[in-house]
Structures are given as structure tokens and as C-alpha cells.
Design a protein around this motif. Structure first.
Motif, mmCIF file in Angstrom:
data_model
loop_
_atom_site.group_PDB
_atom_site.id
_atom_site.type_symbol
_atom_site.label_atom_id
_atom_site.label_comp_id
_atom_site.label_asym_id
_atom_site.label_seq_id
_atom_site.Cartn_x
_atom_site.Cartn_y
_atom_site.Cartn_z
ATOM 1 N N PRO B 117 39.971 -49.585 59.984
ATOM 2 C CA PRO B 117 38.934 -49.784 61.195
ATOM 3 C C PRO B 117 37.795 -49.445 60.896
ATOM 4 N N VAL B 118 37.448 -48.318 59.969
ATOM 5 C CA VAL B 118 35.899 -48.074 59.685
ATOM 6 C C VAL B 118 35.151 -48.937 58.925
ATOM 7 N N ILE B 119 35.708 -49.895 58.086
ATOM 8 C CA ILE B 119 35.164 -51.053 57.363
ATOM 9 C C ILE B 119 35.387 -52.064 57.912
ATOM 10 N N ASN B 120 35.973 -52.214 59.181
ATOM 11 C CA ASN B 120 36.421 -53.566 59.760
ATOM 12 C C ASN B 120 36.917 -54.412 58.920
ATOM 13 N N VAL B 121 37.817 -54.225 58.362
ATOM 14 C CA VAL B 121 38.511 -54.978 57.643
ATOM 15 C C VAL B 121 40.115 -54.927 58.193
ATOM 16 N N SER B 122 40.890 -55.994 57.987
ATOM 17 C CA SER B 122 42.198 -55.867 58.449
ATOM 18 C C SER B 122 43.139 -55.014 57.620
ATOM 19 N N TYR B 123 44.018 -54.242 58.277
ATOM 20 C CA TYR B 123 44.985 -53.533 57.624
ATOM 21 C C TYR B 123 45.754 -53.965 56.492
ATOM 22 N N ASN B 124 46.539 -55.122 56.871
ATOM 23 C CA ASN B 124 47.237 -55.672 55.728
ATOM 24 C C ASN B 124 46.505 -56.541 54.728
ATOM 25 N N LYS B 125 45.124 -56.840 54.936
ATOM 26 C CA LYS B 125 44.593 -57.241 53.971
ATOM 27 C C LYS B 125 44.203 -56.283 52.956
ATOM 28 N N LEU B 126 43.711 -55.153 53.713
ATOM 29 C CA LEU B 126 43.542 -53.995 52.636
ATOM 30 C C LEU B 126 44.648 -53.545 51.964
ATOM 31 N N VAL B 127 45.849 -53.337 52.452
ATOM 32 C CA VAL B 127 46.801 -52.934 51.677
ATOM 33 C C VAL B 127 47.408 -54.168 50.605
ATOM 34 N N SER B 128 47.299 -55.055 51.010
ATOM 35 C CA SER B 128 47.627 -56.235 49.862
ATOM 36 C C SER B 128 46.648 -56.324 48.783
ATOM 37 N N ALA B 129 45.422 -56.067 49.206
ATOM 38 C CA ALA B 129 44.381 -56.076 48.194
ATOM 39 C C ALA B 129 44.335 -55.001 47.196
ATOM 40 N N ILE B 130 44.830 -53.559 47.704
ATOM 41 C CA ILE B 130 45.049 -52.489 46.919
ATOM 42 C C ILE B 130 46.320 -52.704 45.956
ATOM 43 N N SER B 131 47.242 -53.060 46.640
ATOM 44 C CA SER B 131 48.620 -53.285 46.079
ATOM 45 C C SER B 131 48.745 -53.916 44.844
ATOM 46 N N ALA B 132 47.934 -55.207 45.108
ATOM 47 C CA ALA B 132 47.967 -56.327 44.130
ATOM 48 C C ALA B 132 47.429 -55.747 42.739
ATOM 49 N N LYS B 133 46.661 -54.607 42.851
ATOM 50 C CA LYS B 133 46.019 -54.218 41.567
ATOM 51 C C LYS B 133 46.284 -52.665 41.389
ATOM 52 N N LYS B 134 47.503 -52.421 41.667
ATOM 53 C CA LYS B 134 47.963 -51.111 41.796
ATOM 54 C C LYS B 134 47.793 -50.265 40.320
ATOM 55 N N ASP B 135 47.879 -51.210 39.329
ATOM 56 C CA ASP B 135 47.750 -50.504 38.012
ATOM 57 C C ASP B 135 46.548 -50.668 37.406
ATOM 58 N N LYS B 136 45.577 -51.169 37.941
ATOM 59 C CA LYS B 136 44.269 -50.964 37.325
ATOM 60 C C LYS B 136 43.454 -49.884 37.762
ATOM 61 N N ASP B 137 42.341 -49.864 37.247
ATOM 62 C CA ASP B 137 41.468 -48.676 37.318
ATOM 63 C C ASP B 137 40.459 -48.919 38.125
ATOM 64 N N PHE B 138 40.109 -50.211 38.696
ATOM 65 C CA PHE B 138 38.769 -50.400 39.611
ATOM 66 C C PHE B 138 39.381 -51.676 40.568
ATOM 67 N N ILE B 139 38.727 -51.669 41.827
ATOM 68 C CA ILE B 139 38.664 -52.652 42.926
ATOM 69 C C ILE B 139 37.898 -52.258 43.735
ATOM 70 N N TRP B 140 37.040 -53.381 43.978
ATOM 71 C CA TRP B 140 35.826 -53.198 45.177
ATOM 72 C C TRP B 140 36.621 -53.249 46.280
ATOM 73 N N VAL B 141 36.164 -52.343 47.277
ATOM 74 C CA VAL B 141 36.858 -52.365 48.632
ATOM 75 C C VAL B 141 35.868 -53.220 49.617
ATOM 76 N N MET B 142 34.780 -52.614 49.561
ATOM 77 C CA MET B 142 33.475 -52.989 50.172
ATOM 78 C C MET B 142 32.225 -53.119 49.568
ATOM 79 N N ARG B 143 31.309 -54.134 49.405
ATOM 80 C CA ARG B 143 30.241 -54.088 48.737
ATOM 81 C C ARG B 143 29.226 -54.116 49.667
#
Lengths: 111, 598
Positions: B117-143
Motif C-alpha cells: 500500500p505504501v508504494i502503491n503496488v498490488s500485494y500479489n504482484k509484489l509477492v510474486s516478484a520477490i518470490s520469483a527471485k528468492k535466491d537472488k541477491d538483488f531485485i528492484w522493488v521501485m525505482r
């Protein structure tokens, strides 16, 4: 052991002690210098971070200033806030200062 | 001999101290083994040192540097864009970008529910984006988030003690004047790469080059001072555009859009003597700070990318060519009383019936029949060669991306009606820039100038890298012809002319109206209710400071260029003259003397 030999030994001991102290002092000086350099680097790093923060703030302020100074904003403020109106061209007179003690010439011609 | 004796003495001594010969032998052996062993160890160490210090030197030095040093890529700031008075049109601001280290996030669901809600992105989208790269060391959340969002995320992070998310500072392009000059400046993408306009055209200059720096870090990874002070920046640009004039043009164009409920409108202001573009505006427009929020159609710079049939505005070009070639004279009369003329089996009509018109009146009253007669006297080959000289059918070479060349067919491809049609500005496609440039040539005594927008490029160290200077592309007519045509065009804005509405109080205007029918894409024929109204001219007519074209697409309620575009031209020129402090030429009897006594 003769007195001469004892004196020589004492001198030798003192020399060794001096060398040892010199060595220890040297090592400590080097460590102290190194520590000072590192702490200065930390300090410099912190100042750099502060500087970056100030520059960031300065840029934001400059951006804000540039926005405020836009011709659009100036006109809106002049008209809506200050109640001014754009000058009519026919009311604009260009004052030309002539040499000597003669009157100013006021005309519609730009000097 | 001496050595042997010493050995014997030493053996004798040992014997004296109770060693047997056997024991001595054994000790010697042991000593030899020990010495060999020590020697071997030294040799092995030497080999290893040789390997480490010489053979693997580079790799190990790099490894050590990686452990002690941190590499930081310094990204240069894009250069600044200034108008001709050094007012900032495009600058940079630093903003926060949020990233996540998925491997360090303890609960993706908890983080996402707090953050979404703070960055105005849907919860599902955020979960799937972070989960998809669970083993990675870096992922942009909001630029490149705005200040408020950044503060809110910081507060949330501290409150909820979220781990695995952090900020990095990035540079964002900012256009402080909003929509002003949007089509000229263009915009950049999220990675600060130029996408359109001057940002694209001069991207190579403005983006600068990246630089890598090394800085020490401690055991915790905390950086020490980098030891560098310099900030990298790309080259900056000074434009020929004047923000004040640009604003005036945009304001009046916007007003015209609203007055005539038009589909679009374009205006270009150019300095005839140099080819400098002083203003270039398109409506509808967009905010380059938020390019994603506008449709692509609004981002198109119609002034150079769209061509249209110029209609009667081309008659000034026709008359200048005819006069230059001597096929017409000032006193020549043209009988247009029938109100139409048949060319290639097709009639071309006048809008208003006229009798016999002089050469000047053909232009002043915009007679199609008279223009066709002039065109036929001139002949298609000569007319075509002059149109090419004026730059029609070719790009002007302006330093902006996306310019089209327009359409000018070679005489071999002209039909029987073409000479008539092209004489009245049909069967030819021009851009507004091409047309205003042609009028600038008349204003400039016959010299056709190359238009340009960037006046100077300055490096980050303040050195001038590139400076654009006025370039005369071609002499298209003699100065005498230019003067004659200027006088004729002055008549257009006087009583009885079609462009009376373009008359500027106190100054003479030379110009021409144009009304062209749009081609209906469905039928391929001229539309009966879609027009393009235009006015192009220059002022003050006898000492031109600026040339201006106003094109209004599909106005409602009126169609004639003299009604729709000419008043816009007048308002822009009046305001521009007041802004530029250009005095009124007329009413010189108003000269006053003031008492100088102090």
C-alpha cells in the motif's frame, strides 16, 4: 670478569634496550599513524555522505527554484496574485538619454 | 690441508669428550638429513613463493583488492539543457530507489503486505516478484520514487524492522518548466537514456561516460573515503529556444485549440536571419516528467514529423519563383472573372468571385485561378526545380530526430492536373518547418537558412565542444525579388487581404493565409468537413525579427486560415514583440520630449 668487560656488557645491554624500545616505539608509531589514517578515512567518508546529502538537497531546491521561475508561474502570480496585467504595447515608451543637458527624448522607438 | 687438520682436531675433541667414532658418524648423518630437510623446505617455500608472487600475482592481487576494496561505478549526471537566456529546461535531481535482497527477507508475505500500500503496488504482484527471485541477491522493488513515498517506506522499514530492503540513490531527469517545450526537449527512460526529442538526438553528448572508482572497506563492509571529489556529468546544451517566447506560443496555441475545438495545432517561430528556432509548440502536449501518462499521439512533434498540403500558403513561393524567373511582372493583370479554370480536364475554382486582378492582388486575395495561371506560365520543370531549391521534398536538416522529408513528386510523375494543383498548394506534402523556413528565406532577402535548435554544447569542464552557427543553405531568389514579394505579402494583412486578422498594431506584417482540405483516409478523397487552417508570415515586415507559422488542424465552426490561424499569429507576434521590446514602428508622431531638470 674485569671491570672493563663489565662496563662493555652494560653498554651493550643499554644499546640493546634502546634498540628494543626504539623498535617498539616505531611499531606503535606506525600502528598509530595507520589508525589515524583509517579514522580520518571514516571521518572523510562520513563527511562525503553528508556532502552528498547536502548536494541532493541543493539540487532539489534548485529544481524547485527553476520551477518557480518559469515564465508561466511568474505570469500567473503577477496576474492572479498581484493583480497585474500585461502592458499594452502602445503604452510602452522607450526613454533615450541624450548627451549633454538636453531633455530626455521619449519615443516609441527603442534606443 | 688446513681444513682436514681442523676436522681431525674437532673429531679428536669429540673423542676426548667421550664420543665414539660410531656416534660421530651417526650425528653427521643426522645433521646431513636435517640440513637436507631444511634445504628442501626452503626450496619448497621458494617454489611456492615464486608461484604466488610471480605466476599468480595478478589473480591474487585482484582477490586481495576484492576483499579490501569496493568497486563503485560512478554514473554521470545527464547534462543540463538551458534556453538561450540560460534558464534551466532540463536538470537532474537525486531520488531514492528501493531494492530488495530476497535471500535476506525473512517473510516475503509480511514485507509485501506492509510495502504494497505504501508504494502503491498490488500485494500479489509484489509477492510474486520477490518470490520469483528468492535466491537472488538483488531485485528492484521501485525505482525513482518521490520524496513522500521514500519517507513513508523509511518509516515503515524502521517501524516493522524489515530486513532485506534498502535504498540506493539514483539520478532522475527533471523538467522544471513542466510541459513547456516538451516536444523539443523530449524525455528519458528510467535508465536516463534519451528516448525522444533533443534528449535522444544528443544522448551521446549528454549521458557522459561511466567511471569506476575503488574505495577501501572495513571488515563489516563499511566504506572508507573514496578519495575522489569529482562528480561526473555529461555535456550540457544551450538552445536557441527562448522560454518566454515558447510560453507565449504555447499559451496562444492552447487558447486556439480551445476556441476552435481543434484536433491539433502547431506553431514554429524562427529567426529569419540565422535559422535559429525561437519556439516550437505542438498541441495537444504532454508532461515530460510523466511521459507514461500521455498517449503516443500527444508526444509526436508534428512540426517536423507530420506533413500536410499547405494550400494557399504556397502561393508566396509560387509568386516569388515566377517573379524571379521573369514570367510575371508587377503590373501584369490576370482575368479570373470566370471564377474557375480547367486544368487537365478538372476545374479549379476560386472561393470568391473576382474580376481582373493584378499580380499582387492574386496573392492578396488568394485567387486560385490566378495562381494556376501563374503556375502554367512558369511550367512544371522550372516550378519543380525551385520547389526543390526551397527545400521541399527534402529534410531541412534540423538537429532533431524524426524529421520527414515531405512529398514532392518529380515532374515525370505529375499528372495533367498537377501543375494546377501544386500551384495552389495541393498534391504536395510539406512540414510546418519547411514552410516557415521558405518564408524565412523571403524575409532574409532570398537566403534559405538551415534551421537549428542547439546553439552550443558545453563539456562538464566548461569547454565548448560544439557550436552551431547560421548556415545559408541556398540562395533561392534575389534580394530584389524578396523585397517585391515582401511588399505583396504585406498587402495580405491590410484591408482587403485575406489575412487582415494577422495585422499587428504598430508593426507591418507580411504573410499568407492557407486553408487546405484534409484527405479522408476512408475515401481517399478530400474531406468536406476536415480542414487545416494556417497562417505563415514574418514581422516587422521590413526588418524581420521573427517568422512564424501557425497551423490549426480540424477547427470547428470556421475553416479559413484568415479566421482561425491569423488571429493566433497576431496575438503571438504582439506578445512576442512586447516580450522582446520591439517598438511599434507606426505612430512615430507620439515622440515626446520630457523635461530633464532634476
Amino acid at each position: 670478569m674485569t671491570t672493563r668487560r663489565r662496563k662493555q656488557n652494560k653498554k651493550w645491554m643499554l644499546l640493546k634496550l634502546g634498540l628494543f624500545i626504539y623498535l617498539i616505539a616505531g611499531v606503535f608509531t606506525i600502528i598509530w599513524f595507520r589508525t589515524e589514517v583509517v579514522s580520518l578515512e571514516y571521518e572523510l567518508g562520513e563527511l562525503n555522505r553528508q556532502k552528498t546529502g547536502f548536494i541532493r538537497e541543493q539540487r532539489l531546491i534548485m529544481a524547485e527554484r527553476a520551477s518557480f521561475y518559469s515564465v508561466k508561474n511568474i505570469e500567473e502570480t503577477a496576474v492572479k496574485v498581484l493583480g497585474m496585467s500585461p502592458p499594452e504595447r502602445k503604452n510602452i515608451y522607450y526613454v533615450e538619454r541624450t548627451e549633454g543637458a538636453v531633455p530626455y527624448k521619449v519615443s516609441l522607438n527603442k534606443p | 690441508m688446513k681444513g682436514k687438520r681442523k676436522k681431525e682436531e674437532w673429531a679428536g675433541n669429540l673423542w676426548d669428550e667421550g664420543f665414539s667414532g660410531h656416534k660421530v658418524q651417526k650425528s653427521r648423518k643426522r645433521a646431513a638429513i636435517l640440513i637436507s630437510f631444511i634445504g628442501f623446505c626452503f626450496f619448497a617455500i621458494s617454489i611456492r613463493l615464486f608461484d604466488l608472487m610471480l605466476l599468480q600475482h595478478e589473480a591474487l592481487a585482484n582477490r586481495a583488492n576484492r576483499q579490501y576494496l569496493r568497486t563503485k561505478t560512478l554514473k554521470p549526471q545527464r547534462g543540463v539543457i538551458w534556453d538561450r537566456n540560460l534558464r534551466e529546461l532540463a536538470i537532474n535531481v537525486e531520488v531514492d530507489s528501493l531494492y530488495a535482497v530476497p535471500s535476506e527477507v525473512s517473510s516475503i508475505e509480511a514485507l509485501s503486505s506492509g510495502l504494497a500500500p505504501v508504494i502503491n503496488v498490488s500485494y500479489n504482484k509484489l509477492v510474486s516478484a520477490i518470490s520469483a527471485k528468492k535466491d537472488k541477491d538483488f531485485i528492484w522493488v521501485m525505482r525513482k520514487m518521490d520524496e513522500e513515498t521514500s519517507h513513508n517506506v523509511t518509516a515503515l522499514k524502521e517501524r516493522e524492522k524489515f530486513k532485506g530492503i534498502d535504498f540506493v540513490t539514483e539520478t532522475k531527469r527533471f523538467y522544471p518548466k513542466g510541459q513547456t517545450a516538451a516536444h523539443i526537449l523530449g524525455f528519458t527512460n528510467i535508465d536516463n537514456k534519451g528516448i525522444s526529442g533533443l534528449e535522444l538526438q544528443y544522448d551521446e553528448y549528454m549521458r557522459g561516460t561511466e567511471k569506476k572508482v575503488f574505495m577501501g572497506k572495513d571488515a563489516r563492509g563499511k566504506s572508507l573515503a573514496p578519495g575522489i571529489e569529482d562528480e561526473l556529468a555529461g555535456s550540457s546544451m544551450i538552445l536557441t529556444i527562448d522560454e518566454g517566447l515558447q510560453y507565449i506560443v504555447e499559451r496562444e496555441l492552447s487558447q486556439a485549440m480551445s476556441d476552435w475545438e481543434a484536433a491539433a495545432a502547431v506553431a514554429i517561430m524562427i529567426r529569419p536571419s540565422t535559422g535559429e528556432i525561437l519556439a516550437m509548440a505542438n498541441m495537444p502536449t504532454y508532461d515530460p516528467n510523466l511521459p507514461g501518462e500521455s498517449v503516443n499521439d500527444n508526444k509526436r512533434n508534428r512540426a517536423i514529423t507530420d506533413m500536410y498540403e499547405p494550400g494557399s500558403t504556397l502561393k508566396a513561393v509560387l509568386s516569388s519563383v515566377a517573379y524571379e524567373e521573369g514570367v510575371v511582372s508587377l503590373n501584369q493583370m490576370f482575368d479570373v472573372s470566370r471564377g474557375f479554370i480547367v486544368v487537365g480536364g478538372k476545374p479549379i475554382k476560386d472561393v470568391h468571385r473576382n474580376g481582373v486582378l493584378s499580380f499582387q492582388d492574386v496573392i492578396k486575395k488568394s485567387s486560385n485561378v490566378g495562381a494556376v495561371q501563374i503556375g502554367m506560365k512558369l511550367g512544371k520543370e522550372r516550378y519543380y526545380s525551385y520547389l526543390k531549391k526551397f527545400g521541399f521534398g527534402d529534410r531541412t536538416g534540423i538537429d532533431m530526430p524524426g524529421e520527414v522529408s515531405g512529398i514532392l513528386r518529380s515532374p515525370a510523375r505529375w499528372s495533367g492536373t498537377s501543375i494546377g494543383a501544386i500551384s495552389i498548394g495541393q498534391e504536395i506534402g510539406v512540414t510546418p518547418l519547411q514552410l516557415v523556413r521558405a518564408y524565412s528565406a523571403i524575409a532574409n532577402g532570398g537566403l534559405l537558412m538551415k534551421p537549428y535548435v542547439v546553439s552550443e554544447i558545453i563539456s562538464d569542464t566548461g569547454e565548448s565542444i560544439k557550436r552551431n552557427t547560421p548556415v545559408a543553405a541556398e540562395r533561392v531568389m534575389s534580394a530584389r525579388t524578396a523585397k517585391v514579394i515582401t511588399d505583396i505579402l504585406k498587402g495580405v494583412t491590410e484591408t482587403g487581404g485575406t489575412g487582415k486578422n494577422a495585422e499587428v498594431a504598430g508593426n507591418l506584417v507580411a504573410g499568407k493565409t492557407g486553408t487546405a482540405q484534409k484527405i479522408d483516409p476512408n475515401t481517399g478523397l478530400y474531406s468536406k468537413n476536415k480542414f487545416i487552417s494556417s497562417f505563415v508570415g514574418f514581422a516587422p515586415a521590413d526588418d524581420p525579427e521573427l517568422a512564424l507559422i501557425v497551423v490549426v488542424y480540424e477547427p470547428k465552426g470556421a475553416t479559413y486560415g484568415g479566421v482561425v490561424a491569423a488571429p493566433v499569429f497576431r496575438r503571438i507576434v504582439e506578445n512576442a514583440f512586447a516580450y522582446l521590446n520591439i517598438p511599434m514602428e507606426k505612430n512615430e508622431n507620439h515622440i515626446m520630449l520630457v523635461d530633464n531638470s532634476r
